[in-house]
Design a protein around this motif. Sequence first.
Motif, PDB file in Angstrom:
ATOM      1  N   GLY A 177      70.424  47.638  80.454  1.00 31.52           N
ATOM      2  CA  GLY A 177      69.554  47.273  79.341  1.00 31.52           C
ATOM      3  C   GLY A 177      70.289  47.064  78.034  1.00 31.52           C
ATOM      4  O   GLY A 177      69.756  46.442  77.123  1.00 31.52           O
ATOM      5  N   GLU A 178      71.516  47.582  77.935  1.00 31.73           N
ATOM      6  CA  GLU A 178      72.292  47.450  76.709  1.00 31.73           C
ATOM      7  C   GLU A 178      73.216  46.238  76.723  1.00 31.73           C
ATOM      8  O   GLU A 178      73.876  45.946  75.725  1.00 31.73           O
ATOM      9  CB  GLU A 178      73.131  48.720  76.491  1.00 31.73           C
ATOM     10  CG  GLU A 178      72.279  49.967  76.318  1.00 31.73           C
ATOM     11  CD  GLU A 178      73.122  51.223  76.190  1.00 31.73           C
ATOM     12  OE1 GLU A 178      74.358  51.126  76.323  1.00 31.73           O
ATOM     13  OE2 GLU A 178      72.536  52.297  75.943  1.00 31.73           O
ATOM     14  N   LEU A 179      73.277  45.531  77.853  1.00 29.22           N
ATOM     15  CA  LEU A 179      74.216  44.421  77.973  1.00 29.22           C
ATOM     16  C   LEU A 179      73.728  43.166  77.250  1.00 29.22           C
ATOM     17  O   LEU A 179      72.536  42.838  77.275  1.00 29.22           O
ATOM     18  CB  LEU A 179      74.432  44.058  79.443  1.00 29.22           C
ATOM     19  CG  LEU A 179      75.183  45.062  80.319  1.00 29.22           C
ATOM     20  CD1 LEU A 179      75.359  44.478  81.709  1.00 29.22           C
ATOM     21  CD2 LEU A 179      76.521  45.425  79.709  1.00 29.22           C
ATOM     22  N   ALA A 180      74.663  42.437  76.637  1.00 27.51           N
ATOM     23  CA  ALA A 180      74.369  41.106  76.102  1.00 27.51           C
ATOM     24  C   ALA A 180      74.186  40.153  77.283  1.00 27.51           C
ATOM     25  O   ALA A 180      74.779  40.363  78.350  1.00 27.51           O
ATOM     26  CB  ALA A 180      75.514  40.625  75.214  1.00 27.51           C
ATOM     27  N   PRO A 181      73.366  39.115  77.131  1.00 30.46           N
ATOM     28  CA  PRO A 181      73.139  38.179  78.243  1.00 30.46           C
ATOM     29  C   PRO A 181      74.430  37.617  78.846  1.00 30.46           C
ATOM     30  O   PRO A 181      74.492  37.380  80.059  1.00 30.46           O
ATOM     31  CB  PRO A 181      72.297  37.075  77.600  1.00 30.46           C
ATOM     32  CG  PRO A 181      71.542  37.780  76.517  1.00 30.46           C
ATOM     33  CD  PRO A 181      72.507  38.800  75.972  1.00 30.46           C
ATOM     34  N   THR A 182      75.464  37.425  78.026  1.00 27.82           N
ATOM     35  CA  THR A 182      76.724  36.862  78.521  1.00 27.82           C
ATOM     36  C   THR A 182      77.468  37.800  79.462  1.00 27.82           C
ATOM     37  O   THR A 182      78.387  37.372  80.165  1.00 27.82           O
ATOM     38  CB  THR A 182      77.651  36.513  77.343  1.00 27.82           C
ATOM     39  OG1 THR A 182      77.840  37.686  76.536  1.00 27.82           O
ATOM     40  CG2 THR A 182      77.053  35.405  76.502  1.00 27.82           C
ATOM     41  N   LYS A 183      77.087  39.073  79.495  1.00 31.26           N
ATOM     42  CA  LYS A 183      77.772  40.043  80.336  1.00 31.26           C
ATOM     43  C   LYS A 183      77.250  40.061  81.777  1.00 31.26           C
ATOM     44  O   LYS A 183      77.874  40.642  82.658  1.00 31.26           O
ATOM     45  CB  LYS A 183      77.640  41.450  79.743  1.00 31.26           C
ATOM     46  CG  LYS A 183      78.234  41.604  78.348  1.00 31.26           C
ATOM     47  CD  LYS A 183      79.736  41.402  78.353  1.00 31.26           C
ATOM     48  CE  LYS A 183      80.318  41.681  76.973  1.00 31.26           C
ATOM     49  NZ  LYS A 183      81.786  41.474  76.951  1.00 31.26           N
ATOM     50  N   PHE A 184      76.112  39.438  82.016  1.00 31.42           N
ATOM     51  CA  PHE A 184      75.530  39.462  83.357  1.00 31.42           C
ATOM     52  C   PHE A 184      76.251  38.549  84.358  1.00 31.42           C
ATOM     53  O   PHE A 184      76.482  38.965  85.504  1.00 31.42           O
ATOM     54  CB  PHE A 184      74.038  39.135  83.306  1.00 31.42           C
ATOM     55  CG  PHE A 184      73.198  40.250  82.754  1.00 31.42           C
ATOM     56  CD1 PHE A 184      72.707  41.245  83.582  1.00 31.42           C
ATOM     57  CD2 PHE A 184      72.908  40.320  81.396  1.00 31.42           C
ATOM     58  CE1 PHE A 184      71.939  42.287  83.076  1.00 31.42           C
ATOM     59  CE2 PHE A 184      72.140  41.346  80.880  1.00 31.42           C
ATOM     60  CZ  PHE A 184      71.654  42.340  81.724  1.00 31.42           C
ATOM     61  N   PRO A 185      76.607  37.302  83.990  1.00 34.86           N
ATOM     62  CA  PRO A 185      77.266  36.435  84.979  1.00 34.86           C
ATOM     63  C   PRO A 185      78.543  37.002  85.598  1.00 34.86           C
ATOM     64  O   PRO A 185      78.730  36.876  86.823  1.00 34.86           O
ATOM     65  CB  PRO A 185      77.525  35.142  84.184  1.00 34.86           C
ATOM     66  CG  PRO A 185      76.406  35.111  83.190  1.00 34.86           C
ATOM     67  CD  PRO A 185      76.241  36.548  82.769  1.00 34.86           C
ATOM     68  N   PRO A 186      79.453  37.647  84.823  1.00 35.95           N
ATOM     69  CA  PRO A 186      80.642  38.214  85.478  1.00 35.95           C
ATOM     70  C   PRO A 186      80.292  39.292  86.516  1.00 35.95           C
ATOM     71  O   PRO A 186      80.956  39.396  87.556  1.00 35.95           O
ATOM     72  CB  PRO A 186      81.443  38.809  84.312  1.00 35.95           C
ATOM     73  CG  PRO A 186      81.001  38.024  83.114  1.00 35.95           C
ATOM     74  CD  PRO A 186      79.552  37.761  83.350  1.00 35.95           C
ATOM     75  N   LEU A 187      79.266  40.078  86.260  1.00 35.42           N
ATOM     76  CA  LEU A 187      78.833  41.079  87.238  1.00 35.42           C
ATOM     77  C   LEU A 187      78.243  40.401  88.479  1.00 35.42           C
ATOM     78  O   LEU A 187      78.471  40.824  89.616  1.00 35.42           O
ATOM     79  CB  LEU A 187      77.800  42.012  86.615  1.00 35.42           C
ATOM     80  CG  LEU A 187      78.311  42.967  85.544  1.00 35.42           C
ATOM     81  CD1 LEU A 187      77.145  43.692  84.878  1.00 35.42           C
ATOM     82  CD2 LEU A 187      79.287  43.970  86.136  1.00 35.42           C
TER      83      LEU A 187
END
Length: 198
Positions: A177-187
């Motif tokens: 919930g604390e992640l910026a949207p840009t952090k999701f694709p690498p995961l």
Amino acid sequence: TVRSLHGGKGERTSGAEIAHPATYPSPGIASAGTGTGMFVRRHLVPDPHRMLTLHVTNGDLAAQGLARSGLPGDVLAWRDVLHDGPVLPADDREPFRSARAAFLADRRWADEHAVLRDLVARDARLHELTAGDSLILWFEPDLYDQLQLIEVLSLLHRRPAGERPSVSIVPADLMLGELAPTKFPPLYEVRRAITAGD
């Protein structure tokens, strides 16, 4: 014993729509408005030949981040505080959902009928996925999320193997919930398939 499993395509339906989330608690958010739950629809025109990709995550904040990440597919927030209140055997979903809705309403976290509608719609959305579709699971390694993850996997396990979607999990050993949207694709790129060995 809870063992952690951490270790694109669109809906059959083109555009983005976000329903208002319900009011009962989800991680990082105490009260988030009204409605039938966070569900992002990227496609509005039915297309029965299109494969589905559904991202399921632990709450509204993570769902909002995923919805803005640019990843393909739809997003569903899987809400419930399963470590609190009655959890009936899930073989029959109707009494299970009714007990959960009554408990959440009794705690004054939400309207009972609104929660029940949300739980029914949530389960139905998962059940829509069939063989050839893709389910991506985004859950943190804490008790709140791991109980939700067990519930999702249990619902899938009760279906014949040939009717289940492909299932993968993202190694989310952090607060989604604390992640910026840009952090999701690498995961997303390092997700792994869930197998019978899990």
